[in-house]
Design a protein around this motif. Sequence first.
Motif, PDB file in Angstrom:
ATOM      1  N   ASN A  19       0.833  -1.195   0.000  1.00  0.00           N
ATOM      2  CA  ASN A  19       0.000   0.000   0.000  1.00  0.00           C
ATOM      3  C   ASN A  19       0.872   1.252   0.000  1.00  0.00           C
ATOM      4  N   ARG A  20       0.259   2.384  -0.409  1.00  0.00           N
ATOM      5  CA  ARG A  20       0.995   3.632  -0.554  1.00  0.00           C
ATOM      6  C   ARG A  20       0.791   4.577   0.618  1.00  0.00           C
ATOM      7  N   SER A  21       0.133   4.132   1.665  1.00  0.00           N
ATOM      8  CA  SER A  21      -0.184   5.007   2.787  1.00  0.00           C
ATOM      9  C   SER A  21       0.764   4.832   3.960  1.00  0.00           C
ATOM     10  N   GLN A  22       1.753   3.978   3.829  1.00  0.00           N
ATOM     11  CA  GLN A  22       2.770   3.798   4.849  1.00  0.00           C
ATOM     12  C   GLN A  22       4.137   4.092   4.245  1.00  0.00           C
ATOM     13  N   LYS A  23       5.115   4.230   5.102  1.00  0.00           N
ATOM     14  CA  LYS A  23       6.494   4.381   4.651  1.00  0.00           C
ATOM     15  C   LYS A  23       7.164   3.013   4.591  1.00  0.00           C
ATOM     16  N   GLY A  24       8.234   2.931   3.821  1.00  0.00           N
ATOM     17  CA  GLY A  24       8.965   1.673   3.697  1.00  0.00           C
ATOM     18  C   GLY A  24      10.042   1.498   4.742  1.00  0.00           C
ATOM     19  N   TRP A  25      10.141   2.406   5.686  1.00  0.00           N
ATOM     20  CA  TRP A  25      11.131   2.293   6.772  1.00  0.00           C
ATOM     21  C   TRP A  25      10.459   2.695   8.082  1.00  0.00           C
ATOM     22  N   TRP A  26      10.853   2.028   9.153  1.00  0.00           N
ATOM     23  CA  TRP A  26      10.279   2.332  10.466  1.00  0.00           C
ATOM     24  C   TRP A  26      11.186   1.796  11.572  1.00  0.00           C
ATOM     25  N   PHE A  27      10.915   2.278  12.766  1.00  0.00           N
ATOM     26  CA  PHE A  27      11.704   1.897  13.933  1.00  0.00           C
ATOM     27  C   PHE A  27      10.778   1.524  15.079  1.00  0.00           C
ATOM     28  N   ALA A  28      11.263   0.687  15.958  1.00  0.00           N
ATOM     29  CA  ALA A  28      10.546   0.333  17.185  1.00  0.00           C
ATOM     30  C   ALA A  28      11.210   1.064  18.349  1.00  0.00           C
ATOM     31  N   GLY A  29      10.398   1.562  19.263  1.00  0.00           N
ATOM     32  CA  GLY A  29      10.966   2.235  20.424  1.00  0.00           C
ATOM     33  C   GLY A  29      11.275   3.696  20.158  1.00  0.00           C
ATOM     34  N   ASP A  30      11.856   4.339  21.148  1.00  0.00           N
ATOM     35  CA  ASP A  30      12.113   5.786  21.102  1.00  0.00           C
ATOM     36  C   ASP A  30      13.580   6.069  20.793  1.00  0.00           C
ATOM     37  N   LEU A  31      14.005   5.698  19.611  1.00  0.00           N
ATOM     38  CA  LEU A  31      15.377   5.976  19.217  1.00  0.00           C
ATOM     39  C   LEU A  31      15.562   7.470  18.969  1.00  0.00           C
ATOM     40  N   GLU A  32      16.697   7.988  19.358  1.00  0.00           N
ATOM     41  CA  GLU A  32      17.009   9.386  19.103  1.00  0.00           C
ATOM     42  C   GLU A  32      17.138   9.635  17.597  1.00  0.00           C
ATOM     43  N   PRO A  33      16.756  10.844  17.150  1.00  0.00           N
ATOM     44  CA  PRO A  33      16.841  11.146  15.704  1.00  0.00           C
ATOM     45  C   PRO A  33      18.211  10.872  15.098  1.00  0.00           C
ATOM     46  N   GLU A  34      19.269  11.234  15.817  1.00  0.00           N
ATOM     47  CA  GLU A  34      20.610  11.004  15.269  1.00  0.00           C
ATOM     48  C   GLU A  34      20.904   9.520  15.114  1.00  0.00           C
ATOM     49  N   ARG A  35      20.392   8.689  16.033  1.00  0.00           N
ATOM     50  CA  ARG A  35      20.603   7.246  15.900  1.00  0.00           C
ATOM     51  C   ARG A  35      19.814   6.698  14.718  1.00  0.00           C
ATOM     52  N   ARG A  36      18.644   7.219  14.501  1.00  0.00           N
ATOM     53  CA  ARG A  36      17.861   6.799  13.336  1.00  0.00           C
ATOM     54  C   ARG A  36      18.587   7.150  12.039  1.00  0.00           C
ATOM     55  N   ARG A  37      19.118   8.361  11.999  1.00  0.00           N
ATOM     56  CA  ARG A  37      19.872   8.758  10.801  1.00  0.00           C
ATOM     57  C   ARG A  37      21.063   7.836  10.571  1.00  0.00           C
ATOM     58  N   GLU A  38      21.754   7.476  11.651  1.00  0.00           N
ATOM     59  CA  GLU A  38      22.917   6.602  11.509  1.00  0.00           C
ATOM     60  C   GLU A  38      22.501   5.209  11.042  1.00  0.00           C
ATOM     61  N   LEU A  39      21.393   4.706  11.542  1.00  0.00           N
ATOM     62  CA  LEU A  39      20.894   3.401  11.094  1.00  0.00           C
ATOM     63  C   LEU A  39      20.567   3.430   9.604  1.00  0.00           C
ATOM     64  N   LEU A  40      19.941   4.517   9.137  1.00  0.00           N
ATOM     65  CA  LEU A  40      19.604   4.607   7.716  1.00  0.00           C
ATOM     66  C   LEU A  40      20.843   4.827   6.863  1.00  0.00           C
ATOM     67  N   ARG A  41      21.831   5.570   7.370  1.00  0.00           N
ATOM     68  CA  ARG A  41      23.093   5.696   6.638  1.00  0.00           C
ATOM     69  C   ARG A  41      23.754   4.329   6.473  1.00  0.00           C
ATOM     70  N   ARG A  42      23.717   3.553   7.534  1.00  0.00           N
ATOM     71  CA  ARG A  42      24.315   2.206   7.454  1.00  0.00           C
ATOM     72  C   ARG A  42      23.512   1.324   6.512  1.00  0.00           C
ATOM     73  N   TYR A  43      22.201   1.505   6.474  1.00  0.00           N
ATOM     74  CA  TYR A  43      21.380   0.746   5.522  1.00  0.00           C
ATOM     75  C   TYR A  43      21.809   1.053   4.086  1.00  0.00           C
ATOM     76  N   VAL A  44      21.961   2.331   3.769  1.00  0.00           N
ATOM     77  CA  VAL A  44      22.331   2.719   2.407  1.00  0.00           C
ATOM     78  C   VAL A  44      23.683   2.123   2.035  1.00  0.00           C
ATOM     79  N   ARG A  45      24.644   2.212   2.936  1.00  0.00           N
ATOM     80  CA  ARG A  45      25.955   1.616   2.643  1.00  0.00           C
ATOM     81  C   ARG A  45      25.839   0.112   2.457  1.00  0.00           C
ATOM     82  N   GLY A  46      25.050  -0.530   3.320  1.00  0.00           N
ATOM     83  CA  GLY A  46      24.915  -1.974   3.247  1.00  0.00           C
ATOM     84  C   GLY A  46      24.218  -2.446   1.989  1.00  0.00           C
TER      85      GLY A  46
END
Length: 336
Positions: free
Chosen positions: A93-120
Amino acid sequence: MIALRTLDPRHDPEPAGWEHLRTAGRQCVTWRYDLLKAYAWGAQAPVLLTVLHDGGTAVGAVSASLRGIRPRRGSYARGRDVAGVVDVHAPGNRSQKGWWFAGDLEPERRRELLRRYVRGIREELGPSWRGVVWREVSPGEPAQLPGLVKAALPTAPLARLATPWTDMEAWYARLDRARRDSLKRRARTFTADAGLSIAVGPARELVTGAEAAALRAENDLKHRARLFPQAPLPLPYLDALVGGDEVVAIAYRDGSRLIGLSLILDHPDWPICLSWGALPPESGGRKHLYFDGYVRMVEWAIASGKTGLVLGKGQAEIKRSLGADLVPSSALAVPF
């Protein structure tokens, strides 16, 4: 330490703890692994699911299609192309995003996780894959996504209708008089129609996958792209979708014949209106069932104590006239 596990749902078994992660991330049923598998087998491009781990714990996920250089016109995927782009989007479906997180991760940690995803994912695919497209990006989110060069393309807005009321009259009071009167009049007409039954409840009790597929096709054919039409969702996917516990149906029947159907992905706060399909009047349907479907959705959401409804994309001005807010959305292309 950040670690990634990338899976092809067609072939790889469900990762340990996936259902717990999905629940912790408050994701709808379309992220259930058996549905991811069925979706991937019926997709036009190979699907990869990447589970994000931080310190040995699964904390999020990214789903992407591998859009190759050879377009597939209405056909299902076989294997990866030698080159292309990574298309991050929600499965089904087009009403959700293709990326998500569980819990209250800090914004900078989320950015780092997505940076690592792109590299991976670049390491996984090789240098001939040229970049990532992030879909359904909301205002403020581009800064959260990795990449120095970003090209944004506005897409259809997402309609969201808050339902903080205790009865339908409070919703009707928000609408202009013409819209309010027409909705009430049609609802009375359909309720009084002796040949028409209207049922709202668990989809597994009201409809089969085959019936859902047939009515989805009625709607999809009206909006299908001519140059690169999407392949329809396969019947095994719809069987699994409506056969579970997390989908609500609004079913209109003339006798035993299904003539209108809305499917809603249930959620504790914001259920998602996944699809609508109906027979045209010349084939035995009824005029204006589309609008009545919204009345039944709102009625169900209020009675169920939901925060609101995600009405999805398309028909934006109609949804605005029903009181929905239109959230801007864009696709963000980021080269590797």
